[in-house]
Design a protein around this motif. Structure first.
Motif, PDB file in Angstrom:
ATOM      1  N   ASN A   1       0.818  -1.205   0.000  1.00  0.00           N
ATOM      2  CA  ASN A   1       0.000   0.000   0.000  1.00  0.00           C
ATOM      3  C   ASN A   1       0.860   1.266   0.000  1.00  0.00           C
ATOM      4  N   LEU A   2       0.405   2.252  -0.758  1.00  0.00           N
ATOM      5  CA  LEU A   2       0.999   3.585  -0.761  1.00  0.00           C
ATOM      6  C   LEU A   2      -0.108   4.581  -0.430  1.00  0.00           C
ATOM      7  N   TYR A   3       0.213   5.586   0.396  1.00  0.00           N
ATOM      8  CA  TYR A   3      -0.813   6.507   0.885  1.00  0.00           C
ATOM      9  C   TYR A   3      -0.577   7.922   0.379  1.00  0.00           C
ATOM     10  N   PHE A   4      -1.673   8.663   0.210  1.00  0.00           N
ATOM     11  CA  PHE A   4      -1.648   9.989  -0.396  1.00  0.00           C
ATOM     12  C   PHE A   4      -2.238  11.038   0.549  1.00  0.00           C
ATOM     13  N   ASP A   5      -1.811  12.265   0.365  1.00  0.00           N
ATOM     14  CA  ASP A   5      -2.454  13.372   1.066  1.00  0.00           C
ATOM     15  C   ASP A   5      -3.842  13.605   0.483  1.00  0.00           C
TER      16      ASP A   5
ATOM     17  N   ASP B   1     -14.489  12.396   1.162  1.00  0.00           N
ATOM     18  CA  ASP B   1     -14.557  13.842   0.937  1.00  0.00           C
ATOM     19  C   ASP B   1     -14.693  14.126  -0.569  1.00  0.00           C
ATOM     20  N   GLY B   2     -15.542  15.091  -0.927  1.00  0.00           N
ATOM     21  CA  GLY B   2     -15.711  15.446  -2.335  1.00  0.00           C
ATOM     22  C   GLY B   2     -16.810  14.638  -2.988  1.00  0.00           C
ATOM     23  N   THR B   3     -17.135  14.983  -4.232  1.00  0.00           N
ATOM     24  CA  THR B   3     -18.192  14.288  -4.962  1.00  0.00           C
ATOM     25  C   THR B   3     -17.690  12.936  -5.440  1.00  0.00           C
TER      26      THR B   3
ATOM     27  N   GLU C   1     -12.378   4.032   9.475  1.00  0.00           N
ATOM     28  CA  GLU C   1     -12.696   5.224  10.263  1.00  0.00           C
ATOM     29  C   GLU C   1     -11.558   6.239  10.189  1.00  0.00           C
ATOM     30  N   ASN C   2     -10.355   5.754   9.947  1.00  0.00           N
ATOM     31  CA  ASN C   2      -9.197   6.626   9.767  1.00  0.00           C
ATOM     32  C   ASN C   2      -9.106   7.018   8.286  1.00  0.00           C
ATOM     33  N   LYS C   3      -9.470   8.271   7.966  1.00  0.00           N
ATOM     34  CA  LYS C   3      -9.530   8.693   6.561  1.00  0.00           C
ATOM     35  C   LYS C   3      -8.207   8.514   5.833  1.00  0.00           C
ATOM     36  N   ALA C   4      -7.102   8.699   6.549  1.00  0.00           N
ATOM     37  CA  ALA C   4      -5.793   8.597   5.907  1.00  0.00           C
ATOM     38  C   ALA C   4      -5.555   7.208   5.331  1.00  0.00           C
ATOM     39  N   GLU C   5      -6.178   6.190   5.929  1.00  0.00           N
ATOM     40  CA  GLU C   5      -6.002   4.823   5.445  1.00  0.00           C
ATOM     41  C   GLU C   5      -6.775   4.562   4.164  1.00  0.00           C
ATOM     42  N   ASN C   6      -7.735   5.430   3.839  1.00  0.00           N
ATOM     43  CA  ASN C   6      -8.560   5.246   2.635  1.00  0.00           C
ATOM     44  C   ASN C   6      -7.944   5.880   1.397  1.00  0.00           C
ATOM     45  N   ARG C   7      -7.019   6.806   1.586  1.00  0.00           N
ATOM     46  CA  ARG C   7      -6.405   7.514   0.452  1.00  0.00           C
ATOM     47  C   ARG C   7      -5.164   6.732   0.017  1.00  0.00           C
ATOM     48  N   LYS C   8      -5.370   5.725  -0.820  1.00  0.00           N
ATOM     49  CA  LYS C   8      -4.254   4.806  -1.080  1.00  0.00           C
ATOM     50  C   LYS C   8      -4.327   4.190  -2.474  1.00  0.00           C
ATOM     51  N   VAL C   9      -3.219   3.566  -2.844  1.00  0.00           N
ATOM     52  CA  VAL C   9      -3.147   2.659  -3.983  1.00  0.00           C
ATOM     53  C   VAL C   9      -2.589   1.346  -3.455  1.00  0.00           C
ATOM     54  N   THR C  10      -3.198   0.247  -3.870  1.00  0.00           N
ATOM     55  CA  THR C  10      -2.723  -1.075  -3.470  1.00  0.00           C
ATOM     56  C   THR C  10      -2.156  -1.795  -4.687  1.00  0.00           C
TER      57      THR C  10
END
Length: 297
Positions: free
Chosen positions: A24-28, A64-66, A108-117
């Motif tokens: 996994n790689l995570y994004f802002d 977050d966002g549409t 529940e942790n938003k940072a964990e959802n912004r990713k590429v696997t």
């Protein structure tokens, strides 16, 4: 083909990950480029996994966002990662880039959802690749039999800085042979000539370099070793055979072929087709050659 792709997708989405790894790689937030920390982590992973094989890349976002914005953002994240890794690690021919956006079970942790696997198979498991992905042998055979043939051009035309044009006729049959060659095969590049006692390719032979370039561009999994050979002299005192092989290597690198797909070696006169000294120019020309060894295809 359709059945095969569906099988791969289902296996990747479900929990059936036997002998299959993931990274996994995570994004802002709202970004599709990696932070410096994640880029460093990615670089280290690439170095450690260059003999493994990628089977899929999936992209995700937070809520977050549409939905439309998130779908696009997820795809941009996938594309960003793919463009970095595509020439550095083996990738399955039918691998999938899938962007789920926010359409998955969110943490529940938003940072964990912004990713590429990245899903991949270890080198030791590659011989069992189809078994791991649940692909039957008859499906593999169907895919191989229906693989479209690459339509290489018959010629290339370039405009020179002085306004004149150069035209190179291409050997399509040779290009097909290289593209379809099996690992371990060796092919001679016919009519590839150099200025005497140098590693400069004569103008009439420059089309041979573009043939090789087009084949590599059209076959992203192809890896080759360029092998130089000399005639006439029992000892290659100036290492000219290596310099000639390296000249072709440098041409391909300059035209954006990833260097991990290429290697070169000079053999001097140690592997002649005809005994040295040769009896005539035909024998000398046969010994004075450049060959392509298929390292992987």
């Amino acid at each position: 083909m359709l059945r095969k792709i569906i099988t791969v997708i289902i296996l990747l989405i479900t929990a059936n990950t036997f002998a299959q790894e993931q990274f996994n790689l995570y994004f802002d937030s709202n970004k599709f480029e990696l932070t410096k920390k994640e880029q460093n982590k990615f670089n280290q992973w690439i170095l450690a996994n260059n003999n493994n094989k990628i089977v899929a890349i999936h992209g995700f976002t937070d809520e977050d966002g549409t939905s439309g914005f998130n779908d696009t953002l997820a795809q941009k994240r996938v594309n960003f990662i793919f463009n970095i890794v595509k020439d550095q690690i083996k990738i399955r021919e039918d691998f999938k880039t899938i962007s789920f956006g926010e359409s998955f079970k969110q943490s529940e942790n938003k940072a964990e959802n912004r990713k590429v696997t990245i899903y991949y198979i270890l080198e030791k498991d590659i011989p069992r690749e189809n078994e791991i992905l649940g692909i039957k042998q008859d499906e593999v055979l169907d895919e191989e039999q229906t693989k479209p043939e690459i339509d290489y051009p018959e010629k290339l035309i370039f405009e020179n800085p002085n306004g004149t044009k150069s035209e190179f006729k291409l050997d399509r049959e040779f290009m097909k042979k290289v593209g379809n060659a099996k690992t371990g095969e060796k092919l001679t590049i016919e009519n590839l000539n150099f200025i005497i006692n140098t590693y400069a390719v004569v103008n009439e032979s420059r089309g041979k370099l573009y043939e090789l370039l087009l084949v590599l561009q059209s076959n992203p999994e192809l890896k080759i070793e360029i092998q130089g050979h000399l005639c006439c002299m029992p000892v290659d005192r100036t290492d000219l055979s290596t310099q000639r092989a390296k000249a072709i290597y440098n041409f391909l690198i300059k035209n954006d072929v990833y260097r991990a797909r290429l290697s070169y070696k000079g053999f001097g006169s140690t592997q002649p087709i005809y005994p040295i000294p040769e009896k005539n120019e035909t024998e000398r020309a046969a010994n004075r050659r450049v060959e392509i060894l298929i390292v992987e295809n």
